[in-house]
Design an enzyme around this catalytic site. Sequence first.
Site, PDB file in Angstrom:
ATOM      1  N   HIS A 160      47.219  44.529  32.963  1.00  0.00           N
ATOM      2  CA  HIS A 160      46.208  45.545  33.283  1.00  0.00           C
ATOM      3  C   HIS A 160      46.101  45.796  34.789  1.00  0.00           C
ATOM      4  CE1 HIS A 160      44.233  45.894  29.301  1.00  0.00           C
ATOM      5  NE2 HIS A 160      44.717  44.681  29.131  1.00  0.00           N
TER       6      HIS A 160
ATOM      7  N   GLU B  16      44.589  48.238  36.186  1.00  0.00           N
ATOM      8  CA  GLU B  16      43.259  48.803  36.468  1.00  0.00           C
ATOM      9  C   GLU B  16      42.201  47.728  36.687  1.00  0.00           C
ATOM     10  OE1 GLU B  16      44.470  48.408  33.539  1.00  0.00           O
ATOM     11  OE2 GLU B  16      42.961  48.336  31.959  1.00  0.00           O
TER      12      GLU B  16
ATOM     13  N   CYS C 204      48.582  48.005  27.796  1.00  0.00           N
ATOM     14  CA  CYS C 204      48.171  47.123  26.703  1.00  0.00           C
ATOM     15  C   CYS C 204      48.219  47.846  25.355  1.00  0.00           C
ATOM     16  CB  CYS C 204      46.785  46.551  27.023  1.00  0.00           C
ATOM     17  SG  CYS C 204      46.431  45.071  26.065  1.00  0.00           S
TER      18      CYS C 204
END
Lengths: 79, 227
Positions: free
Chosen positions: B202, B204, B85
Amino acid sequence: MKISAIVTLKKEVLDPQGKVVNQTLKNMGYKNINNVRQGKYFEIEIDETNEKNAKNTMEEICKKLLANSIIEDFTINLK
Amino acid sequence: MKSAVIVFPGSNCDRDISVALKKFQIKNEMVWHDESDLPKSDLVVLPGGFSYGDYLRTGCIASKSKIINDVIKHAEKGGLVLGICNGFQILIETGLLPGALLRNKKLRFISKNVYLKVNNVNNKFCLNYKGKKIIKLPIAHNEGNFFAQEKILKELEDSDLIAFKYCDVNGNTNEASNPNGSSKNIAGILNVNKNILGMMPHPERHIDPVLSGDDGSFMFESLLKSF
């Protein structure tokens, strides 16, 4: 001396904010407006008496930081 | 495996990525942007967020911060770098990856889960996506509209450097499945040596099948496997 730079998106890069402003102006009744491009304006005070040197420094600053040459153009003006 | 997560003023996904790295037994260290030396690490992560309040251009000020010189050195030596990002935006501003990330075409901040096509599994980040062509990960950004000149786009395609493309549930990459206006539906790209990955989604945030989904886990497992 004071020196300024205007940074705008290149012609071929879509400027959605400019488009929205353009459309809004039309909605407000300004029928004769054809296109709007939005940009950034920087005014820099520089310890320099020689105009050429000031311009050269500004050009370097624009290339290195203020503008992204992939998507933006810049013009420099002495005030 | 050792990693370093760079923390900038305004980073807000730094702890998420640190939790993810720890979950996969990667020994992580947080590094403040003002440090000049990276700790010994195999992987450097530039996390998501709004570094320096997105002043000037997203990622621009972070790309001139003190620690970045060492991140560039690490990358040039072949060390792994992952930019997620805002991290992707920073990588682009440093010139480690080509192109630019413009404001989303419809000028809206987009926060939702999207389908992605894994375009290249022959790299250390995506090995484990082999056979898993379509995945789902969250995006949350305002400037994710990937732009590059035709020549660069062609190079990315010809050299197989597009890692992820936005698609629909069936894998169709078209305007309808493009959330932000990115050229060629690009969601993530690799450098020529494939040791640097920049991506808007994302991974994560999707590491737990109970809470979210675990399509992000494959990336961390890939990194461990390739190490």
